[in-house]
Scaffold this motif. Sequence first.
Motif, short mmCIF file in Angstrom:
data_model
loop_
_atom_site.label_atom_id
_atom_site.label_comp_id
_atom_site.label_asym_id
_atom_site.label_seq_id
_atom_site.Cartn_x
_atom_site.Cartn_y
_atom_site.Cartn_z
N PRO A 22 4.88 8.65 25.09
CA PRO A 22 4.58 7.22 24.99
C PRO A 22 4.33 6.57 26.35
N GLU A 23 4.98 7.11 27.40
CA GLU A 23 4.84 6.49 28.73
C GLU A 23 3.43 6.65 29.28
N ALA A 24 2.64 7.57 28.70
CA ALA A 24 1.27 7.79 29.20
C ALA A 24 0.26 7.70 28.07
N LEU A 25 0.60 6.94 27.03
CA LEU A 25 -0.31 6.81 25.87
C LEU A 25 -0.77 8.19 25.37
N GLU A 58 1.49 4.41 17.00
CA GLU A 58 0.69 3.25 16.55
C GLU A 58 -0.26 2.80 17.64
N ARG A 59 0.15 2.96 18.89
CA ARG A 59 -0.63 2.42 20.00
C ARG A 59 -1.72 3.39 20.46
N ALA A 60 -1.43 4.71 20.37
CA ALA A 60 -2.41 5.67 20.87
C ALA A 60 -2.30 7.01 20.16
N ALA A 62 -4.35 9.54 21.54
CA ALA A 62 -4.25 10.07 22.90
C ALA A 62 -5.30 9.38 23.76
N ALA A 63 -4.88 8.90 24.92
CA ALA A 63 -5.79 8.16 25.82
C ALA A 63 -6.56 9.08 26.75
N GLY A 64 -6.66 10.37 26.37
CA GLY A 64 -7.50 11.28 27.15
C GLY A 64 -6.70 12.34 27.84
N ALA A 65 -7.42 13.19 28.56
CA ALA A 65 -6.76 14.15 29.44
C ALA A 65 -5.97 13.34 30.47
N ASP A 66 -4.91 13.95 31.03
CA ASP A 66 -4.06 13.25 31.98
C ASP A 66 -4.78 13.12 33.32
N ILE A 67 -5.21 11.89 33.62
CA ILE A 67 -6.04 11.65 34.81
C ILE A 67 -5.26 11.96 36.08
N LYS A 68 -3.96 11.60 36.08
CA LYS A 68 -3.16 11.81 37.29
C LYS A 68 -3.01 13.31 37.58
N GLU A 69 -2.92 14.12 36.52
CA GLU A 69 -2.77 15.56 36.71
C GLU A 69 -4.09 16.20 37.16
N GLY A 82 -7.30 25.18 34.45
CA GLY A 82 -7.87 24.03 33.76
C GLY A 82 -7.34 23.81 32.36
N PRO A 83 -7.96 22.94 31.64
CA PRO A 83 -7.49 22.60 30.31
C PRO A 83 -8.14 23.44 29.22
N PHE A 84 -8.93 24.43 29.58
CA PHE A 84 -9.77 25.08 28.56
C PHE A 84 -9.13 26.25 27.83
N GLY A 107 -11.66 9.86 25.45
CA GLY A 107 -11.89 11.07 26.23
C GLY A 107 -11.41 12.29 25.46
N GLY A 108 -10.51 13.06 26.12
CA GLY A 108 -9.97 14.26 25.47
C GLY A 108 -9.27 13.95 24.15
N GLY A 109 -8.79 12.72 23.97
CA GLY A 109 -8.16 12.33 22.71
C GLY A 109 -9.18 12.25 21.58
C1 HXC Z 1 -2.85 9.49 32.58
C2 HXC Z 1 -2.68 7.50 31.44
C3 HXC Z 1 -3.91 7.75 30.77
C4 HXC Z 1 -4.59 8.98 31.05
C5 HXC Z 1 -3.15 5.86 30.10
N1 HXC Z 1 -2.24 6.31 30.99
N2 HXC Z 1 -4.16 6.70 29.94
N3 HXC Z 1 -2.17 8.37 32.34
N4 HXC Z 1 -4.02 9.81 31.97
N5 HXC Z 1 -5.73 9.32 30.45
C6 HXC Z 1 -1.02 5.67 31.43
C7 HXC Z 1 -1.27 4.51 32.38
O1 HXC Z 1 -1.45 4.98 33.68
C8 HXC Z 1 -0.01 3.73 32.20
O2 HXC Z 1 1.04 4.33 32.94
C9 HXC Z 1 0.35 3.89 30.76
O3 HXC Z 1 -0.35 5.08 30.33
C10 HXC Z 1 -0.12 2.74 29.89
O4 HXC Z 1 -1.49 2.52 30.12
P1 HXC Z 1 -2.08 1.08 30.55
O5 HXC Z 1 -3.37 1.33 31.21
O6 HXC Z 1 -1.08 0.29 31.28
O7 HXC Z 1 -2.30 0.41 29.10
P2 HXC Z 1 -3.43 -0.64 28.66
O8 HXC Z 1 -3.59 -1.69 29.74
O9 HXC Z 1 -3.07 -1.07 27.29
O10 HXC Z 1 -4.80 0.19 28.63
C11 HXC Z 1 -4.95 1.23 27.72
C12 HXC Z 1 -6.21 2.06 28.08
C13 HXC Z 1 -6.09 2.54 29.55
C14 HXC Z 1 -7.47 1.22 27.88
C15 HXC Z 1 -6.24 3.24 27.10
O11 HXC Z 1 -4.82 3.13 29.74
C16 HXC Z 1 -7.13 3.54 29.94
O12 HXC Z 1 -8.29 3.17 30.17
N6 HXC Z 1 -6.76 4.81 30.05
C17 HXC Z 1 -7.62 5.87 30.49
C18 HXC Z 1 -8.61 6.25 29.43
C19 HXC Z 1 -9.57 7.33 29.90
O13 HXC Z 1 -10.28 7.15 30.88
N7 HXC Z 1 -9.57 8.50 29.24
C20 HXC Z 1 -10.42 9.60 29.62
C21 HXC Z 1 -9.67 10.52 30.53
S1 HXC Z 1 -10.72 11.81 31.11
P3 HXC Z 1 1.76 3.55 34.19
O14 HXC Z 1 2.83 4.54 34.60
O15 HXC Z 1 0.70 3.33 35.20
O16 HXC Z 1 2.30 2.30 33.58
C22 HXC Z 1 -10.74 12.93 29.86
C23 HXC Z 1 -11.53 14.18 30.12
C24 HXC Z 1 -11.46 15.10 28.93
O17 HXC Z 1 -10.17 12.75 28.86
C25 HXC Z 1 -11.92 16.47 29.32
C26 HXC Z 1 -10.80 17.38 29.63
C27 HXC Z 1 -11.24 18.60 30.36
#
Ligand code: HXC
Length: 257
Positions: A22-25, A58-60, A62-69, A82-84, A107-109
């Motif tokens: 939940p801490e990272a959606l 309810e909120r997510a 998955a918001a994608g692959a972990d960008i920080k990682e 990698g993630p593959f 994204g990955g979600g």
């Molecule tokens: C790491 C993530 C994350 C992600 C959210 N978080 N998405 N951490 N990777 N993909 C973290 C945030 O850093 C934050 O942590 C917490 O989750 C809550 O997110 P918020 O941004 O504060 O929430 P909100 O303002 O409601 O915005 C929600 C959101 C936004 C619109 C979904 O979080 C967002 O745009 N996330 C990234 C979406 C994205 O770009 N996905 C694609 C990733 S690339 P902290 O600790 O900072 O509070 C991908 C590639 C796939 O998926 C291919 C794989 C090989």
Amino acid sequence: AEYTTILAEARGRVGWITLDRPEALNALNSVLVTELIDAALIFDASSEIGCIVITGSERAFAAGADIKEMADQGYAEMLVGGPFPGWGGFERMRTPVIAAVAGFALGGGCELAMMCDFILAADTAKFGQPEINLGVLPGFGGSQRLPRAIGKAKAAEMVLTGRMMRADEAERSGLVARVIPADEFLADVEHTAATIASKSLPALYAAKDALQAAQEMPLSEGLRFERLAFAAAFATDDQKEGMRAFTEKREPNFTHR
Ligand code: HXC
């Protein structure tokens, strides 16, 4: 198994996997991906499971692959570690898999949801491939599955702008099977999954196989595949039971379920 980023639980013949960061959606980091694939393959290998559900919160979803990682990875690391690795096994599972999406599937979600056999969406669902905003492109199959699901024009607009799509538009476009009001969502998913899980397992495997062939093969090959699979179904006791139950006006009692 003990997991730290997902919950895995069999409810009757349905295997539930709930993404739980939940801490990272529910961002898909390497631990979550490993645990998800592990749990899914264990359910898939069990004859006690006739349907798998993958869901989030309810909120997510998955918001994608972990960008920080991912941020500091290089080309070779992406390619080799990698993630593959592992996803091949996920894509080859025989058990029907439902993605139950509420909130963000980005994204990955979104790509994980599209790897499943079909998507059920709560009316809160938001789909998108926002990778372009990060200076990259979809990497879990989005550039291939999204055009197949919703057509070239809409997929190109989504991938090139990174915009999100709401549940109603996703349903209209053919990305999701059905949209369900949020307060009825999990009950509906449970009912749908239990319905699938009550069928003959060999018939489910064959039907899933044929549907996947439709995504991969030219029509003539797919039709040949279906013809053989259909004939093969007549070698199962569940076919005999299913058709006998119909003529006897009763519910079938399948051996393999
Ligand atoms: C790491 C993530 C994350 C992600 C959210 N978080 N998405 N951490 N990777 N993909 C973290 C945030 O850093 C934050 O942590 C917490 O989750 C809550 O997110 P918020 O941004 O504060 O929430 P909100 O303002 O409601 O915005 C929600 C959101 C936004 C619109 C979904 O979080 C967002 O745009 N996330 C990234 C979406 C994205 O770009 N996905 C694609 C990733 S690339 P902290 O600790 O900072 O509070 C991908 C590639 C796939 O998926 C291919 C794989 C090989």
